[in-house]
Design a protein around this motif. Structure first.
Motif, PDB file in Angstrom:
ATOM      1  N   LEU A   1      -5.324   0.875 -16.596  1.00  9.18           N
ATOM      2  CA  LEU A   1      -5.687   1.586 -15.838  1.00  9.18           C
ATOM      3  C   LEU A   1      -6.944   0.705 -15.812  1.00  9.18           C
ATOM      4  O   LEU A   1      -7.729   1.416 -14.756  1.00  9.18           O
ATOM      5  CB  LEU A   1      -5.695   2.834 -15.877  1.00  9.18           C
ATOM      6  CG  LEU A   1      -4.859   3.802 -15.126  1.00  9.18           C
ATOM      7  CD1 LEU A   1      -5.094   4.631 -15.726  1.00  9.18           C
ATOM      8  CD2 LEU A   1      -3.842   2.880 -14.581  1.00  9.18           C
ATOM      9  N   GLN A   2      -7.721  -0.744 -15.691  1.00  2.00           N
ATOM     10  CA  GLN A   2      -8.266  -1.311 -15.656  1.00  2.00           C
ATOM     11  C   GLN A   2      -8.344  -2.215 -14.339  1.00  2.00           C
ATOM     12  O   GLN A   2      -7.234  -2.932 -13.912  1.00  2.00           O
ATOM     13  CB  GLN A   2      -8.442  -2.355 -16.850  1.00  2.00           C
ATOM     14  CG  GLN A   2      -8.477  -1.689 -18.414  1.00  2.00           C
ATOM     15  CD  GLN A   2      -9.434  -0.907 -18.528  1.00  2.00           C
ATOM     16  OE1 GLN A   2     -11.176  -1.338 -18.508  1.00  2.00           O
ATOM     17  NE2 GLN A   2      -9.316   0.449 -18.573  1.00  2.00           N
ATOM     18  N   CYS A   3      -9.102  -2.236 -14.085  1.00  2.08           N
ATOM     19  CA  CYS A   3      -9.150  -2.998 -12.787  1.00  2.08           C
ATOM     20  C   CYS A   3      -8.921  -4.114 -12.838  1.00  2.08           C
ATOM     21  O   CYS A   3     -10.459  -4.759 -13.211  1.00  2.08           O
ATOM     22  CB  CYS A   3     -10.879  -2.602 -11.742  1.00  2.08           C
ATOM     23  SG  CYS A   3     -10.612  -3.190 -10.040  1.00  2.08           S
ATOM     24  N   VAL A   4      -8.290  -5.038 -12.184  1.00  5.96           N
ATOM     25  CA  VAL A   4      -8.137  -6.670 -12.001  1.00  5.96           C
ATOM     26  C   VAL A   4      -9.307  -7.159 -10.524  1.00  5.96           C
ATOM     27  O   VAL A   4      -9.006  -8.591 -10.262  1.00  5.96           O
ATOM     28  CB  VAL A   4      -6.666  -6.966 -12.856  1.00  5.96           C
ATOM     29  CG1 VAL A   4      -6.611  -6.413 -14.018  1.00  5.96           C
ATOM     30  CG2 VAL A   4      -6.054  -6.742 -11.536  1.00  5.96           C
ATOM     31  N   SER A   5      -8.742  -6.394  -9.947  1.00  5.87           N
ATOM     32  CA  SER A   5      -9.087  -7.337  -8.859  1.00  5.87           C
ATOM     33  C   SER A   5      -9.402  -6.522  -7.456  1.00  5.87           C
ATOM     34  O   SER A   5      -9.485  -4.941  -7.576  1.00  5.87           O
ATOM     35  CB  SER A   5      -7.873  -8.215  -7.997  1.00  5.87           C
ATOM     36  OG  SER A   5      -7.225  -7.654  -7.463  1.00  5.87           O
ATOM     37  N   THR A   6      -9.986  -6.230  -6.948  1.00  3.35           N
ATOM     38  CA  THR A   6     -11.061  -5.280  -5.512  1.00  3.35           C
ATOM     39  C   THR A   6     -11.033  -6.106  -4.163  1.00  3.35           C
ATOM     40  O   THR A   6     -11.175  -7.485  -3.856  1.00  3.35           O
ATOM     41  CB  THR A   6     -12.151  -5.502  -5.757  1.00  3.35           C
ATOM     42  OG1 THR A   6     -12.578  -4.136  -4.639  1.00  3.35           O
ATOM     43  CG2 THR A   6     -12.796  -6.329  -5.939  1.00  3.35           C
ATOM     44  N   THR A   7     -10.254  -5.598  -2.831  1.00  2.00           N
ATOM     45  CA  THR A   7     -10.490  -6.090  -1.956  1.00  2.00           C
ATOM     46  C   THR A   7     -11.227  -5.448  -0.698  1.00  2.00           C
ATOM     47  O   THR A   7     -11.377  -4.168  -1.000  1.00  2.00           O
ATOM     48  CB  THR A   7      -9.035  -5.898  -1.312  1.00  2.00           C
ATOM     49  OG1 THR A   7      -7.935  -6.853  -1.973  1.00  2.00           O
ATOM     50  CG2 THR A   7      -8.805  -6.574   0.358  1.00  2.00           C
ATOM     51  N   LYS A   8     -12.438  -5.487   0.428  1.00  2.00           N
ATOM     52  CA  LYS A   8     -13.397  -5.005   1.177  1.00  2.00           C
ATOM     53  C   LYS A   8     -12.148  -5.446   2.301  1.00  2.00           C
ATOM     54  O   LYS A   8     -12.039  -6.591   2.422  1.00  2.00           O
ATOM     55  CB  LYS A   8     -14.315  -5.695   0.783  1.00  2.00           C
ATOM     56  CG  LYS A   8     -15.149  -4.578   1.477  1.00  2.00           C
ATOM     57  CD  LYS A   8     -17.153  -5.241   0.796  1.00  2.00           C
ATOM     58  CE  LYS A   8     -18.192  -4.565   1.988  1.00  2.00           C
ATOM     59  NZ  LYS A   8     -19.144  -4.696   1.555  1.00  2.00           N
ATOM     60  N   ILE A   9     -12.315  -4.502   3.490  1.00  2.00           N
ATOM     61  CA  ILE A   9     -12.169  -4.509   4.760  1.00  2.00           C
ATOM     62  C   ILE A   9     -12.597  -3.917   5.233  1.00  2.00           C
ATOM     63  O   ILE A   9     -13.057  -2.859   5.041  1.00  2.00           O
ATOM     64  CB  ILE A   9     -10.296  -4.597   4.933  1.00  2.00           C
ATOM     65  CG1 ILE A   9      -9.739  -4.794   3.982  1.00  2.00           C
ATOM     66  CG2 ILE A   9      -9.878  -4.563   6.561  1.00  2.00           C
ATOM     67  CD1 ILE A   9      -8.704  -4.549   4.437  1.00  2.00           C
ATOM     68  N   LEU A  10     -13.474  -4.603   6.637  1.00  2.00           N
ATOM     69  CA  LEU A  10     -14.170  -3.693   7.733  1.00  2.00           C
ATOM     70  C   LEU A  10     -13.634  -3.633   8.796  1.00  2.00           C
ATOM     71  O   LEU A  10     -12.482  -4.245   9.701  1.00  2.00           O
ATOM     72  CB  LEU A  10     -15.780  -4.464   7.981  1.00  2.00           C
ATOM     73  CG  LEU A  10     -15.973  -4.762   6.862  1.00  2.00           C
ATOM     74  CD1 LEU A  10     -17.084  -5.550   7.366  1.00  2.00           C
ATOM     75  CD2 LEU A  10     -17.077  -4.025   5.929  1.00  2.00           C
ATOM     76  N   LEU A  11     -13.184  -1.707   8.631  1.00  2.00           N
ATOM     77  CA  LEU A  11     -12.158  -1.704  10.348  1.00  2.00           C
ATOM     78  C   LEU A  11     -13.507  -1.520  11.100  1.00  2.00           C
ATOM     79  O   LEU A  11     -14.395  -0.244  10.742  1.00  2.00           O
ATOM     80  CB  LEU A  11     -12.236  -0.066   9.484  1.00  2.00           C
ATOM     81  CG  LEU A  11     -11.026   0.448  10.714  1.00  2.00           C
ATOM     82  CD1 LEU A  11      -9.761  -0.711  11.041  1.00  2.00           C
ATOM     83  CD2 LEU A  11     -10.306   1.592   9.828  1.00  2.00           C
ATOM     84  N   LYS A  12     -13.378  -2.016  12.081  1.00  2.00           N
ATOM     85  CA  LYS A  12     -14.393  -2.082  13.383  1.00  2.00           C
ATOM     86  C   LYS A  12     -13.435  -1.486  14.572  1.00  2.00           C
ATOM     87  O   LYS A  12     -12.770  -2.010  14.788  1.00  2.00           O
ATOM     88  CB  LYS A  12     -15.354  -3.079  13.277  1.00  2.00           C
ATOM     89  CG  LYS A  12     -15.605  -3.793  12.025  1.00  2.00           C
ATOM     90  CD  LYS A  12     -16.849  -4.830  12.094  1.00  2.00           C
ATOM     91  CE  LYS A  12     -17.868  -4.866  13.053  1.00  2.00           C
ATOM     92  NZ  LYS A  12     -18.147  -6.194  12.898  1.00  2.00           N
ATOM     93  N   TYR A  13     -14.573  -0.688  15.127  1.00  2.00           N
ATOM     94  CA  TYR A  13     -13.680  -0.416  16.645  1.00  2.00           C
ATOM     95  C   TYR A  13     -14.112  -1.711  17.749  1.00  2.00           C
ATOM     96  O   TYR A  13     -15.008  -2.278  17.391  1.00  2.00           O
ATOM     97  CB  TYR A  13     -14.870   0.620  17.159  1.00  2.00           C
ATOM     98  CG  TYR A  13     -14.245   1.244  18.584  1.00  2.00           C
ATOM     99  CD1 TYR A  13     -13.157   1.876  18.859  1.00  2.00           C
ATOM    100  CD2 TYR A  13     -15.047   1.599  19.093  1.00  2.00           C
ATOM    101  CE1 TYR A  13     -12.743   2.107  20.089  1.00  2.00           C
ATOM    102  CE2 TYR A  13     -14.570   1.618  20.932  1.00  2.00           C
ATOM    103  CZ  TYR A  13     -13.579   1.915  21.027  1.00  2.00           C
ATOM    104  OH  TYR A  13     -13.811   2.688  22.574  1.00  2.00           O
TER     105      TYR A  13
END
Length: 455
Positions: free
Chosen positions: A395-407
């Motif tokens: 349960l240690q964070c190894v990677s992350t993703t960021k997504i912008l949800l736009k109208y």
């Protein structure tokens, strides 16, 4: 023996003027129950209520005498033990007939020094503990699994004043109960609890009764739900602890439990908070873990702090109202965990775990599938940043993703780009069709000429 009998009658005369505290205990068929008189007692009398009549079962000073009052069936199942020179009296192989109201009265130097009213309930079966997390001030319905319409339900809660397992009734005669530290309402078979505070996190048990017989028991543990917090490395994290209900001036104690399996035997670390908060000014991946804030041995708040590497450049996902949108979590593999977070203008920039959005705000139909987040019937309220944290088996964070949800604006730049893209695709499709038709026609002409030449 006459003296003992006279003393017994004296005891029964005095007992009407002495208030005894009722203690409810639950045992199971085939199990045992032990009476543990105080060490200083000269002798004790164990009695049982049958209706309004009280029957003397035995006198500890004359347990095995010829004139003993112990019923024959009970005598065969009764054993005496001693730990640290303190005698105990155990009834073995319990049956339904042992369910009763009992009284333990102990005498020291001619005076009653101890008295207990013990309600013993013997159940046929015991269900596994069900654990239900609840937030501070939250509301929850505790289920009584196995309940049926033609059976009676009894709800009890653990009495933390005793070291042994003693229960108290939540309801008397099926009426709503407002206790010192809990508000409960019984709805059919479930127990509805509201406005949960730190001092009210308890263990409850539901007894399914058929007349006076306990058919089954269903224990439920209500524990403090951890608030999930997301941060990136080098950021600052502030964990708040509201301890205004506790009057002493001592600072709260924070304790961290590591989530790594290699740290299962690690007793954790303790911290002293400042101004009821715990502050980490420059986070590292090792700060990930579960933090508990306690005051006077009561857990007040709990946080699961997830610290991840910094974001890669964000991806942009456009939508129109009513669309179904799928957000994909990069670097997720089978066997890994994943968590989705959201930050939107609607929530004032506060970060929410998406599953809590579904349950708390009740405005998003969100479910996860193969590491992806699917949002059905998207609306303007769903715009914002979505972050996916990929966790390993510890349960240690190894990677992350960021997504912008736009109208996608109908007449804005995104709409224009969308229209131009569609127009280009349509034009290319027309050109492709023309080329295919020309190739087919040319191929047919070639075949006709070859046939004419051969002829």
């Amino acid at each position: 023996m006459a003296a003992v009998t006279e003393l017994s009658f004296l005891l029964f005369a005095l007992i009407n003027n002495i208030h005894a505290e009722e203690r409810i205990t639950i045992r199971y068929e085939g199990g045992s129950y032990t009476f543990n008189p105080p060490k200083e007692a000269n002798f004790c009398l164990i009695s049982r209520f049958v209706g309004e009549e009280k029957l003397l079962l035995w006198n500890t000073s004359a347990l095995w005498s010829e004139n003993s009052t112990v019923p024959e069936d009970l005598k065969q199942r009764l054993s005496v033990g001693s730990v640290n020179n303190i005698s105990s009296y155990m009834i073995q192989n319990l049956t339904h007939s042992d369910s009763s109201q009992n009284q333990e009265e102990c005498w020291t130097e001619g005076k009653v020094t101890s008295e207990k009213d013990i309600s013993l309930t013997v159940c046929k079966t015991e269900d596994e503990d069900k654990v239900i997390p609840v937030r501070l001030g939250g509301t929850v319905d505790l289920p009584c699994e196995g309940a049926a319409d033609n059976l009676d339900i009894q709800w009890l809660m653990i009495d933390s004043r005793y070291q042994e397992e003693i229960w108290t009734k939540v309801f008397e005669d099926s009426t709503p109960s407002v206790m010192d530290n809990i508000k409960g309402v019984k709805t059919i078979s479930a127990l509805h609890l509201s406005n949960f505070m730190p001092t009210t996190f308890q263990q409850y048990i539901c007894l399914v009764m058929n007349q006076q017989q306990c058919v089954s028991s269903h224990p439920v543990q209500v524990r403090l739900q951890e608030e999930l917090m997301y941060h990136s490395v080098e950021e600052t994290a502030v964990l708040q602890c509201n301890v205004t209900d506790f009057g002493d001036d001592q600072p709260p104690v924070w304790k961290k439990w590591n989530l790594k399996r290699s740290s299962d035997t690690d007793p954790g670390q303790q911290y002293l908070g400042q101004n009821n908060s715990l502050v980490f000014s420059s986070l590292t991946l090792n700060h990930s873990g579960v933090f508990y804030c306690s005051k006077t041995l009561v857990t007040v708040r709990a946080y699961w702090l997830v610290v991840c590497p910094k974001f890669a450049p964000p991806a942009v996902e456009l939508f129109s109202e009513g669309d179904d949108v799928t957000l994909r979590c990069r670097n997720w593999e089978e066997g890994m965990w994943y968590l989705w977070f959201m930050k939107s203008n609607k929530t004032g920039g506060r970060i929410f775990n998406t599953y809590n959005i579904r349950s708390d705000l009740r405005r998003m139909n969100i479910f996860s599938l193969n590491g992806s987040l699917v949002i059905s019937n998207v609306s303007l309220e769903d715009t914002g940043e979505y972050w996916c944290a990929v966790l390993d088996s510890d349960l240690q964070c190894v990677s992350t993703t960021k997504i912008l949800l736009k109208y996608r604006e109908p007449f804005g730049i995104h709409f224009t780009l969308y229209t131009v893209r569609n127009s280009l695709l349509s034009g290319l499709l027309v050109i492709l069709c023309v080329v295919v038709v020309a190739v087919i026609q040319r191929s047919r002409r070639g075949e006709q000429r070859s046939a004419e030449t051969e002829s």
